[in-house]
Write a protein that holds these residues in place. Structure first.
Motif, short mmCIF file in Angstrom:
data_model
loop_
_atom_site.label_atom_id
_atom_site.label_comp_id
_atom_site.label_asym_id
_atom_site.label_seq_id
_atom_site.Cartn_x
_atom_site.Cartn_y
_atom_site.Cartn_z
N SER A 1 -15.29 -26.34 -89.81
CA SER A 1 -15.13 -26.19 -91.26
C SER A 1 -15.48 -27.47 -92.02
CB SER A 1 -13.71 -25.77 -91.59
OG SER A 1 -12.79 -26.78 -91.19
N THR A 2 -15.36 -28.61 -91.34
CA THR A 2 -15.62 -29.88 -92.02
C THR A 2 -17.07 -30.34 -91.93
OG1 THR A 2 -14.84 -30.93 -90.00
CG2 THR A 2 -13.27 -30.78 -91.81
N GLU B 1 -7.22 -35.23 -79.09
CA GLU B 1 -7.77 -35.39 -80.43
C GLU B 1 -6.96 -34.54 -81.39
OE1 GLU B 1 -11.73 -33.86 -80.67
OE2 GLU B 1 -11.94 -34.38 -82.78
N VAL C 1 -19.81 -22.87 -88.05
CA VAL C 1 -19.67 -24.30 -87.76
C VAL C 1 -18.22 -24.74 -87.93
CG1 VAL C 1 -22.03 -24.79 -88.52
CG2 VAL C 1 -20.16 -24.95 -90.16
N ASP D 1 -17.08 -23.72 -70.94
CA ASP D 1 -16.58 -24.03 -72.26
C ASP D 1 -16.54 -22.71 -73.01
OD1 ASP D 1 -15.82 -25.93 -74.19
OD2 ASP D 1 -17.34 -27.28 -73.38
N LEU E 1 1.21 -30.38 -90.71
CA LEU E 1 0.64 -29.26 -89.96
C LEU E 1 1.52 -28.93 -88.75
CD1 LEU E 1 -3.06 -30.55 -89.92
CD2 LEU E 1 -2.15 -28.76 -91.40
N GLU F 1 -15.04 -25.01 -81.84
CA GLU F 1 -14.28 -25.44 -83.01
C GLU F 1 -14.69 -24.63 -84.24
OE1 GLU F 1 -15.06 -29.66 -83.06
OE2 GLU F 1 -13.35 -30.04 -81.77
N THR F 2 -15.18 -23.44 -83.96
CA THR F 2 -15.70 -22.53 -84.98
C THR F 2 -14.83 -21.28 -84.99
OG1 THR F 2 -17.14 -21.78 -83.22
CG2 THR F 2 -18.08 -23.32 -84.78
N ASP G 1 -7.42 -33.51 -85.36
CA ASP G 1 -8.24 -33.64 -86.56
C ASP G 1 -7.49 -32.97 -87.72
OD1 ASP G 1 -10.06 -33.36 -88.61
OD2 ASP G 1 -11.75 -32.88 -87.30
N PRO G 2 -6.81 -33.78 -88.54
CA PRO G 2 -5.98 -33.19 -89.59
C PRO G 2 -6.80 -32.54 -90.70
CG PRO G 2 -5.96 -35.58 -89.77
CD PRO G 2 -6.75 -35.25 -88.55
N ILE G 3 -8.06 -32.96 -90.84
CA ILE G 3 -8.88 -32.38 -91.91
C ILE G 3 -9.37 -30.99 -91.50
CG2 ILE G 3 -10.83 -32.78 -93.46
CD1 ILE G 3 -8.87 -35.05 -93.64
N ALA G 4 -9.89 -30.91 -90.26
CA ALA G 4 -10.36 -29.60 -89.78
C ALA G 4 -9.19 -28.77 -89.25
CB ALA G 4 -11.41 -29.77 -88.71
N ARG G 5 -8.01 -29.38 -89.11
CA ARG G 5 -6.79 -28.69 -88.69
C ARG G 5 -6.89 -28.12 -87.28
NH1 ARG G 5 -9.17 -27.23 -92.75
NH2 ARG G 5 -9.28 -25.06 -92.15
N ILE G 6 -7.34 -28.97 -86.37
CA ILE G 6 -7.38 -28.56 -84.98
C ILE G 6 -6.90 -29.69 -84.08
CG2 ILE G 6 -9.17 -26.79 -85.14
CD1 ILE G 6 -11.25 -28.65 -84.56
#
Lengths: 352, 495
Positions: A264-265, B110, A262, B189, B138, B193-194, B112-117
């Motif tokens: 990570s968050t 997009e 999944v 696709d 990042l 995001e995994t 996403d600084p928390i998930a770093r993507i």
């Protein structure tokens, strides 16, 4: 060794001619993984041996039947390692099985996966043609990256012969610490730390306990451990090995084991049964009797996918079903490399 | 070697194609007048030029799919193009086809600084991603030298590298997902995001596929934490062999530097007057070796690196005292190509990879070729991962020099293959190295590549004639496949 290859070529060609399924098998340590086994066994362990290893080139090339133990021992003697930390899941586990299954261990989130380290592969395709892709250098963009296509293909595209890998030096120092926290806190902390240049090489959360492995220079590891302030774990190598091999208490019991990959968050997953989190939150192990459709739905809703890792269930594919356009591409690639559809039938998808 | 170009679009066919495009695209998205299509006649490899039939600049994914569907119906070839900075002619237009520019796909969708993507459109510049991520501490790691201009879509097509890839990987290691339009107008696709995806690793196949399999319309990349500190060691050596041994010694000591670059004397001589990086000009070679991470580990590692350089007979060692000095050390390496461009009317940049231990042999071979072809060559080298960039100096206005230069380059690539390496580490095959593919790969492997291509693009309309040569072309050239360093005539000296 050439005689083995010639024998395999003949057997593959004959099987293709008759449309008979062949089951590629090393030590059998991963027989439990993927779709059910089908066909006559093509045993690969005799095709073994390290072909080339130059520590200063950071490259090792070995035959697919080589036991991972032998490779890891040879690397250890020169202070190096397989950074993707492959699970063995049994004595005698081979390099070919590790690559075909595409499984990586605790260091994956920090160091990369099997496919990230594969530089080249020589295979026999489903017609018995002997083909070499990639090479033994780090950077190579000549031709499509067919070597990496073999990783995780579950042997459905060819019989792996020789594999070259990038290897890495062992960290100067490793230290494992433990701290208490619940799942939500663990997910939050792991993502926050991963956004900092911290030398964290593995993580595992289970039963309100977060275990972290710090790897790197002695100075870097010590600096980080002072900051995190967990309790140091003794004999930590044994712990990480047990986790990698799924011999910790979490993995006991008869309930099917699901592996959810999944974002990570993703928050704590709404599934019955126990959960164990690795890879900074990206990997969730769930031991549950919940309906397969529910597990897959939960995974999908957080942008992930679910693999039925252990405990095959009737009519449940091991791997998350593919959308139609991707399935069509998979079929075409399968037809390209194995037109008779004889290699590891049903091991990746029901359809071929 | 240039083959005769494929046939151009006839005026009638062009008019009919433009008319069909105008059904779903506004006229400003379709260029077909000579002065409008001229800027697209080449990419970063300007020795090859070809006017496209029509240039199309779609604005969204639906339009890309419709253009591809139309081209499929009409049997019109399609060449996708990002920023056009590629160095192997991968975006060289097809005279009878559509040049599909992704220049309008410039949005970061997009972050996403928390998930770093980050999820971005393919026309976003490589550096723009790092700039957008900087406020979160990042960055996007692969940093090809063209990073201020090159687009992420092009990076995916070429599997671009950079000076930091020994430690941080290539594009293939830093891309998590791509959306792709197929020639059938379908959207795939690939990845997620995994950290992995079910099924075959199509993402690996897409990276470096040079626009032959599909058109990328969206890219999701991994962002890494910016190191707290970076420091660089500059070491000078009396011989190439010493410098090569120093590189091996660093690796043997268990250090993976953030960057490890070598420049030979002709390269430093070209660079120093241009940027005043402070390189010692009497050295046969210099090394730049960088460590990054948290302060404590960088200090410890830099100390070890300096000691290793000393033991490896460095004639001079300097450690960057501050960020300004570190950047100055790098400025010379980063300016190597333009600096060479300043001392020579033209230069030709090669891109082979070799096992590092063969460096001295290959550079000796190149110096013999300099004599043979009467042309000079400066060498810069991503020493950490064995990726060599010989820069051949020539003057295109001198009759015959371009041809000599190309023959020189071809021989360098064949030296790389004979050393157990490859003809391209990060620039791609494109049109430039297509003939050397016949030397690197035997016919059955080339056939397997064509089969992979057919699985994605059965009609063969995406970037035809690039990246993988036809067996017919190889046979015509009479080029022989050299297997993994085994020479056909081992008794003969090869330079």
């Amino acid at each position: 060794m050439q005689a083995i290859i010639e024998d395999w070529r003949r057997r593959i060609a004959a099987a293709a001619e008759r449309g008979e399924a062949l089951q590629i098998r090393g030590s059998g340590s991963k027989d439990f993984y993927g779709g059910a086994l089908d066909g006559t066994v093509l045993e690969t362990t005799a095709y073994s041996g390290i072909l080339d290893y130059e520590p200063t080139e950071l490259v090792l090339q070995a035959r697919a039947g080589t036991p991972l133990d032998d490779i890891e021992q040879a690397l250890l003697e020169r202070g190096q390692m397989l950074a993707f930390e492959p699970p063995h899941f049994g004595p005698g586990a081979t390099l070919g099985g590790a690559v075909a299954c595409g499984l990586s261990g605790p260091r994956r989130a920090a160091a990369g996966s099997v496919r990230d380290f594969v530089l080249g592969a020589r295979i026999l395709d489903g017609r018995g043609a002997d083909l070499s892709f990639g090479g033994k250098v780090m950077k190579n963009v000549a031709g499509y990256d067919v070597s990496r296509l073999m990783v995780g293909a579950m042997g459905t595209l060819g019989v792996l012969l020789d594999i070259s890998l990038k290897v890495l030096p062992l960290p100067e120092r490793e230290l494992t610490v433990r701290l208490g926290c619940d799942q939500e806190d663990a997910i939050r902390l792991l993502n926050a730390w991963a956004a900092k240049p911290y030398p964290i090489s593995a993580s595992c959360h289970e039963q309100e306990t977060l275990t972290l492995r710090l790897s790197g220079t002695a100075a870097g590891v010590d600096a980080l451990s002072r900051m995190i302030r967990g309790v140091e774990v003794e004999n930590a190598a044994d712990y990480w090995r047990a986790l990698r091999e799924q011999r910790t208490e979490f993995f006991d019991g008869e309930a099917p084991l699901w592996r959810l990959s999944v974002k990570s968050t993703a928050p704590s997953l709404p599934l019955p049964g126990r959960q164990c989190i690795e890879w900074n939150g990206s990997l969730r192990w769930v031991k549950t009797d919940a309906d397969a459709a529910l597990v897959r739905d939960v995974a999908r809703k957080v942008g992930g996918h679910a693999t039925l890792f252990r405990g095959r269930l009737p009519d449940v594919p091991a791997f998350h079903p593919l959308p139609a356009p991707l399935m069509m591409l998979h079929r075409r690639l399968k037809e390209t490399f194995d037109p008779a559809g004889i290699l590891n039938r049903g091991r990746l998808v029901f359809e071929f | 070697m240039m083959h005769a170009p494929p046939p151009s679009l006839s005026p009638e066919d062009r008019a009919a194609l433009v008319e069909a495009l105008e059904v779903f695209l506004p006229t400003e998205c379709i260029l077909h007048e000579l002065e409008d299509v001229r800027p697209y006649e080449c990419d970063g490899l300007s020795a090859y030029r070809q006017l496209p039939g029509v240039v199309v600049l779609p604005r969204d994914e639906t339009e890309v799919c419709r253009v591809l569907t139309l081209c499929k119906q009409r049997g019109v070839p399609v060449v996708a193009r990002g920023a056009g900075t590629g160095l192997s002619g991968g975006a060289l237009p097809h005279p009878g086809g559509v040049l599909l520019s992704l220049a309008r796909f410039m949005r970061i969708l997009e972050l996403d600084p928390i998930a770093r993507i980050a999820r971005v459109q393919p026309g976003v510049r490589n550096l723009a991603i790092s700039e957008a991520a900087a406020r979160y501490g990042l960055y996007y790691a692969p940093d090809p030298s063209s990073q201020i201009a090159c687009s992420i879509g092009g990076n995916v097509a070429e599997n671009s590298g950079g000076v930091h890839c020994l430690k941080y990987g290539l594009t293939v290691h830093n891309v998590m997902r791509v959306r792709v339009c197929t020639i059938d107008g379908e959207v795939l696709d690939i990845g997620g995001e995994t950290l992995d995806s079910p099924g075959y690793d199509l993402l690996a196949v897409m990276c470096g596929s040079e626009g032959l399999l599909g058109v990328v319309t969206e890219v999701t990349v991994k962002l890494l934490p910016k190191p707290e500190v970076a420091k660089c060691v500059l070491a000078a050596f009396g011989s190439i062999a010493d410098a090569g041994n120093a590189v091996a010694a660093v690796i043997a000591a268990g250090i993976i530097p953030a960057g490890l670059e070598m420049m030979d004397k002709p390269a430093t001589a070209a660079v120093e007057p241009f940027v005043n990086a402070g390189y010692p000009l009497d050295a046969a070679a210099i090394l730049l070796c960088e460590a990054d991470g948290i302060a404590e580990e960088v200090d410890a590692e830099i100390e070890r690196i300096a000691a290793i350089m000393r033991d490896a007979h460095a004639t001079q060692i300097r450690v960057s005292r501050d960020e300004a000095e570190r950047l100055r050390f790098w400025s010379g390496r980063k300016a190597a190509f333009p600096a060479v461009g300043r001392i020579s009317p033209d230069y030709y940049c090669m891109d082979g990879t070799i096992p590092r231990k063969r460096l001295a042999d290959v550079l000796t071979g190149i110096s013999h070729l300099e004599v043979k072809y009467g042309l000079r060559c400066a060498n810069v080298f991503h020493a950490g991962d064995g990726n060599l960039h010989p820069l051949i100096l020539y003057d295109a206005n001198q009759p015959g020099e371009l041809e000599r230069c190309e023959a020189f380059g071809a021989e360098i690539l064949e030296l790389c293959i004979a050393a157990g390496g490859t003809i391209t580490g990060e620039h791609g095959v494109g049109i430039e190295k297509i003939d050397q593919m016949c030397v690197q790969f035997p016919p059955d492997v080339l056939q397997a590549f064509h089969a992979v291509k057919r699985a994605f693009d059965p009609s063969g309309l995406l970037n035809p004639g690039k990246a993988v040569p036809t067996l017919h072309r190889c046979a015509e050239l009479g080029r022989m496949h050299v297997h993994g360093g085994a020479d056909k005539f081992p008794e003969l000296p090869r330079f």
